[in-house]
Design a protein around this motif. Structure first.
Motif, PDB file in Angstrom:
ATOM      1  N   GLU A 213      39.816  17.946 -34.836  1.00  0.00           N
ATOM      2  CA  GLU A 213      39.551  16.699 -35.560  1.00  0.00           C
ATOM      3  C   GLU A 213      38.833  15.674 -34.687  1.00  0.00           C
ATOM      4  N   THR A 214      39.280  15.519 -33.435  1.00  0.00           N
ATOM      5  CA  THR A 214      38.648  14.535 -32.555  1.00  0.00           C
ATOM      6  C   THR A 214      37.254  14.986 -32.113  1.00  0.00           C
ATOM      7  N   ALA A 215      37.063  16.301 -31.931  1.00  0.00           N
ATOM      8  CA  ALA A 215      35.719  16.802 -31.625  1.00  0.00           C
ATOM      9  C   ALA A 215      34.788  16.546 -32.796  1.00  0.00           C
ATOM     10  N   SER A 216      35.301  16.719 -33.999  1.00  0.00           N
ATOM     11  CA  SER A 216      34.519  16.469 -35.201  1.00  0.00           C
ATOM     12  C   SER A 216      34.144  14.996 -35.314  1.00  0.00           C
ATOM     13  N   ALA A 217      35.062  14.125 -34.906  1.00  0.00           N
ATOM     14  CA  ALA A 217      34.809  12.681 -35.003  1.00  0.00           C
ATOM     15  C   ALA A 217      33.801  12.214 -33.958  1.00  0.00           C
ATOM     16  N   ILE A 218      34.030  12.545 -32.688  1.00  0.00           N
ATOM     17  CA  ILE A 218      33.142  12.049 -31.633  1.00  0.00           C
ATOM     18  C   ILE A 218      31.794  12.756 -31.661  1.00  0.00           C
ATOM     19  N   GLY A 219      31.765  13.964 -32.241  1.00  0.00           N
ATOM     20  CA  GLY A 219      30.496  14.662 -32.416  1.00  0.00           C
ATOM     21  C   GLY A 219      29.802  14.286 -33.703  1.00  0.00           C
ATOM     22  N   THR A 220      30.406  13.361 -34.463  1.00  0.00           N
ATOM     23  CA  THR A 220      29.932  12.910 -35.784  1.00  0.00           C
ATOM     24  C   THR A 220      29.612  14.094 -36.690  1.00  0.00           C
ATOM     25  N   VAL A 221      30.547  15.041 -36.748  1.00  0.00           N
ATOM     26  CA  VAL A 221      30.341  16.272 -37.514  1.00  0.00           C
ATOM     27  C   VAL A 221      30.911  16.152 -38.921  1.00  0.00           C
ATOM     28  N   GLY A 222      32.217  15.903 -39.010  1.00  0.00           N
ATOM     29  CA  GLY A 222      32.831  15.763 -40.326  1.00  0.00           C
ATOM     30  C   GLY A 222      33.613  16.973 -40.794  1.00  0.00           C
ATOM     31  N   LEU A 223      33.610  18.055 -40.009  1.00  0.00           N
ATOM     32  CA  LEU A 223      34.424  19.203 -40.371  1.00  0.00           C
ATOM     33  C   LEU A 223      35.896  18.896 -40.086  1.00  0.00           C
ATOM     34  N   THR A 224      36.780  19.472 -40.869  1.00  0.00           N
ATOM     35  CA  THR A 224      38.208  19.224 -40.697  1.00  0.00           C
ATOM     36  C   THR A 224      39.001  20.457 -41.094  1.00  0.00           C
ATOM     37  N   LEU A 225      40.179  20.566 -40.537  1.00  0.00           N
ATOM     38  CA  LEU A 225      41.098  21.634 -40.908  1.00  0.00           C
ATOM     39  C   LEU A 225      42.093  21.147 -41.958  1.00  0.00           C
TER      40      LEU A 225
ATOM     41  N   THR B  42      35.751   5.022 -44.504  1.00  0.00           N
ATOM     42  CA  THR B  42      34.635   5.632 -45.228  1.00  0.00           C
ATOM     43  C   THR B  42      33.295   5.068 -44.768  1.00  0.00           C
ATOM     44  N   ALA B  43      33.236   3.741 -44.576  1.00  0.00           N
ATOM     45  CA  ALA B  43      31.996   3.101 -44.137  1.00  0.00           C
ATOM     46  C   ALA B  43      31.612   3.564 -42.733  1.00  0.00           C
ATOM     47  N   THR B  44      32.594   3.654 -41.845  1.00  0.00           N
ATOM     48  CA  THR B  44      32.325   4.130 -40.481  1.00  0.00           C
ATOM     49  C   THR B  44      31.818   5.563 -40.509  1.00  0.00           C
ATOM     50  N   SER B  45      32.470   6.404 -41.314  1.00  0.00           N
ATOM     51  CA  SER B  45      32.065   7.801 -41.424  1.00  0.00           C
ATOM     52  C   SER B  45      30.650   7.928 -41.992  1.00  0.00           C
ATOM     53  N   ALA B  46      30.297   7.057 -42.945  1.00  0.00           N
ATOM     54  CA  ALA B  46      28.968   7.115 -43.563  1.00  0.00           C
ATOM     55  C   ALA B  46      27.886   6.607 -42.619  1.00  0.00           C
ATOM     56  N   VAL B  47      28.090   5.430 -42.035  1.00  0.00           N
ATOM     57  CA  VAL B  47      27.091   4.850 -41.138  1.00  0.00           C
ATOM     58  C   VAL B  47      26.932   5.705 -39.883  1.00  0.00           C
ATOM     59  N   CYS B  48      28.027   6.281 -39.419  1.00  0.00           N
ATOM     60  CA  CYS B  48      27.982   7.131 -38.236  1.00  0.00           C
ATOM     61  C   CYS B  48      27.680   8.584 -38.593  1.00  0.00           C
ATOM     62  N   VAL B  49      27.258   8.803 -39.854  1.00  0.00           N
ATOM     63  CA  VAL B  49      26.865  10.118 -40.392  1.00  0.00           C
ATOM     64  C   VAL B  49      27.812  11.224 -39.937  1.00  0.00           C
ATOM     65  N   THR B  50      29.093  11.000 -40.190  1.00  0.00           N
ATOM     66  CA  THR B  50      30.116  11.953 -39.777  1.00  0.00           C
ATOM     67  C   THR B  50      30.547  12.852 -40.927  1.00  0.00           C
ATOM     68  N   GLY B  51      31.114  12.267 -41.986  1.00  0.00           N
ATOM     69  CA  GLY B  51      31.522  13.090 -43.115  1.00  0.00           C
ATOM     70  C   GLY B  51      33.022  13.254 -43.271  1.00  0.00           C
ATOM     71  N   LEU B  52      33.806  12.773 -42.298  1.00  0.00           N
ATOM     72  CA  LEU B  52      35.256  12.784 -42.464  1.00  0.00           C
ATOM     73  C   LEU B  52      35.624  11.770 -43.542  1.00  0.00           C
ATOM     74  N   VAL B  53      36.510  12.140 -44.454  1.00  0.00           N
ATOM     75  CA  VAL B  53      36.872  11.244 -45.550  1.00  0.00           C
ATOM     76  C   VAL B  53      38.379  11.230 -45.749  1.00  0.00           C
ATOM     77  N   VAL B  54      38.873  10.095 -46.216  1.00  0.00           N
ATOM     78  CA  VAL B  54      40.289   9.981 -46.574  1.00  0.00           C
ATOM     79  C   VAL B  54      40.466   9.944 -48.090  1.00  0.00           C
ATOM     80  N   GLN B  55      39.347   9.813 -48.818  1.00  0.00           N
ATOM     81  CA  GLN B  55      39.350   9.870 -50.282  1.00  0.00           C
ATOM     82  C   GLN B  55      38.187  10.761 -50.711  1.00  0.00           C
ATOM     83  N   ASP B  56      38.425  11.605 -51.706  1.00  0.00           N
ATOM     84  CA  ASP B  56      37.364  12.503 -52.163  1.00  0.00           C
ATOM     85  C   ASP B  56      36.192  11.693 -52.720  1.00  0.00           C
ATOM     86  N   THR B  57      35.009  11.961 -52.221  1.00  0.00           N
ATOM     87  CA  THR B  57      33.829  11.160 -52.566  1.00  0.00           C
ATOM     88  C   THR B  57      33.475  11.248 -54.049  1.00  0.00           C
ATOM     89  N   ALA B  58      33.633  12.424 -54.643  1.00  0.00           N
ATOM     90  CA  ALA B  58      33.221  12.621 -56.040  1.00  0.00           C
ATOM     91  C   ALA B  58      34.177  11.990 -57.036  1.00  0.00           C
TER      92      ALA B  58
END
Length: 441
Positions: free
Chosen positions: A378-390, A48-64
């Motif tokens: 998924e990997t394009a979303s990660a390295i592109g710091t996008v955060g979209l997922t299927l 979660t911290a990596t996704s946030a600092v790297c402004v990606t948006g991929l999550v393993v736990q629902d943020t809300a």
């Protein structure tokens, strides 16, 4: 202290991002950070911290639902720091504390925001802070008006601030899981205010602060802009409109006309590193998914809150190809020639991104026994710091998550920064070897 002075600017940037990620991970492990009061595991906190600092948006736990208000605030702070840049935030703190900005700090700042020269860096830092506050404040106030009607004043204010910062920083984190976890903005597919405000914030953050400095300085006099600003604006417009036209014509046929227009534009904009979605992406055709993958790899622009290879990299590659087809000796834009060194760096960045993207997708597909296209998305979303997922992020094992963490980190730090950090201190070999022709193509 002496060791820090010996580090190159690229190495300082890389270590700065790593330090904030580690600190954020430790804070998210505190009991107060989760809704159940038990604290997050190190693996979930690190992801979660990596996704946030790297402004990606991929999550393993629902943020809300998983994180408490304290945890959400920590995530938002990491998004803000990651979006503006570690070095930018550090320099802003130094300025407000009244300390003198050293030449080393100015040089590091120059590399962090992709500025062309050291001169004027302090002024540019102040400009970055000012523009960030303006965009995020206007976005938050507008979103508050919508959210407050649905959720009440205080919750509406918090949701307005959170989603404004997340959108401008191209992070893609959302708090809409209180309805249904991991739904992002699908509830607002036909809401014009939410769609337009979020899209404008995403594009504004993704253009880059140097481009905005050009716009503010020269107003609408496009001819006076720097060549880089002209390239960024032209490529950004093309990468929004052309995919949106495809989405409108070939996807989302079951939507109303208004929803289809907004949905097509939104999916085209958000794919360029933002991570929000207003439609179920699993319903896209394979062609639509491949277009999204290519857009995610391109990403935003240099010196912006976005990641990816960058629009300028894509433009140089495209223009170089056109020059070869037309048998021109040099690559050029708007009456200006591109240096050969820039073309070599561009080819290196492309090779690095494609290698990491493909290798990561193949490994995850093999380990998880999932379709290759889904894993490549998924990997394009990660390295592109996008955060979209299927929808596979939460189902991945620890090895696959570790791969995504590495890709998110490398995508945000930037290909050029990684290259410079790796060769720091290496003066290179200036001798020239004999030439011999190699046939290619």
């Amino acid at each position: 202290m002496n060791r820090m002075r010996k580090l190159s600017s690229a190495q300082i940037i890389i270590l700065g991002f790593a330090g904030v990620i580690l600190a954020g991970s430790l804070l998210l492990m505190l009991p107060i950070a989760t809704a159940d009061g038990n604290g997050a595991s190190f693996a979930d906190a690190l992801f979660t911290a990596t996704s946030a600092v790297c402004v990606t948006g991929l999550v393993v736990q629902d943020t809300a639902t998983y994180w408490s208000l304290f945890g959400q605030i920590i995530i938002l702070l990491m998004i803000q720091i990651g979006g503006m840049g570690i070095i930018t935030v550090a320099v802003i703190i130094e300025i407000f504390s009244g300390k003198r900005i050293s030449l080393k700090q100015r040089s590091t700042m120059q590399e962090a925001i992709s500025a062309h020269k050291v001169g004027g860096i302090v002024r540019l830092t102040g400009f970055i802070l000012k523009m960030t506050l303006i965009f995020e404040l206007v976005g938050a106030l507008t979103l508050m008006l919508v959210f407050s009607k649905e959720m009440g004043v205080w919750k509406g204010i918090w949701y307005g601030v959170f989603h404004s910062v997340s959108a401008f920083c191209n992070a893609g984190f959302d708090l809409m899981g209180f309805r249904t976890p991991y739904t992002s903005l699908t509830y607002y597919v036909g809401h014009p205010v939410i769609n337009i405000v979020i899209m404008l914030l995403i594009v504004s953050g993704g253009l880059g602060f140097l481009t905005w400095d050009d716009i503010v300085t020269n107003k609408l006099h496009f001819r006076k802009y720097r060549m880089q600003s002209k390239i960024i604006l032209s490529v950004t417009a093309g990468l929004i409109l052309l995919p949106a036209f495809y989405f409108f014509m070939c996807e989302f046929a079951d939507l109303t006309l208004g929803e289809r227009i907004l949905g097509s534009l939104f999916q085209s904009v958000t794919t360029r590193t933002a991570g929000f979605n207003t439609l179920d992406l699993t319903l896209l055709t394979e062609t639509g998914l491949m277009i999204m993958i290519m857009l995610m790899l391109v990403g935003g622009s240099p010196g912006s809150t976005a990641g990816g290879m960058k629009t300028t990299t894509f433009a140089v590659l495209l223009s170089t190809s056109v020059s070869v087809f037309r048998r021109r000796e040099h690559t050029h834009f708007f009456g200006r020639r591109i240096e050969d060194g820039t073309i070599r760096i561009t080819a290196t960045i492309l090779t690095m991104y494609l290698s990491l993207f493909l290798a990561g997708g193949c490994v995850i597909s093999t380990i998880e026994k999932l379709p290759l296209l889904t894993c490549l998305f998924e990997t394009a979303s990660a390295i592109g710091t996008v955060g979209l997922t299927l929808g596979i992020t939460t189902k991945l094992g620890q090895i696959s998550r570790a791969i995504l963490i590495v890709l998110m980190y490398m995508g945000r730090v930037g290909g050029l920064t990684l290259i410079f950090a790796a060769v720091a201190g290496n003066k290179g070999n200036t001798s020239r070897l004999p030439k011999e022709k190699v046939t290619v193509g």
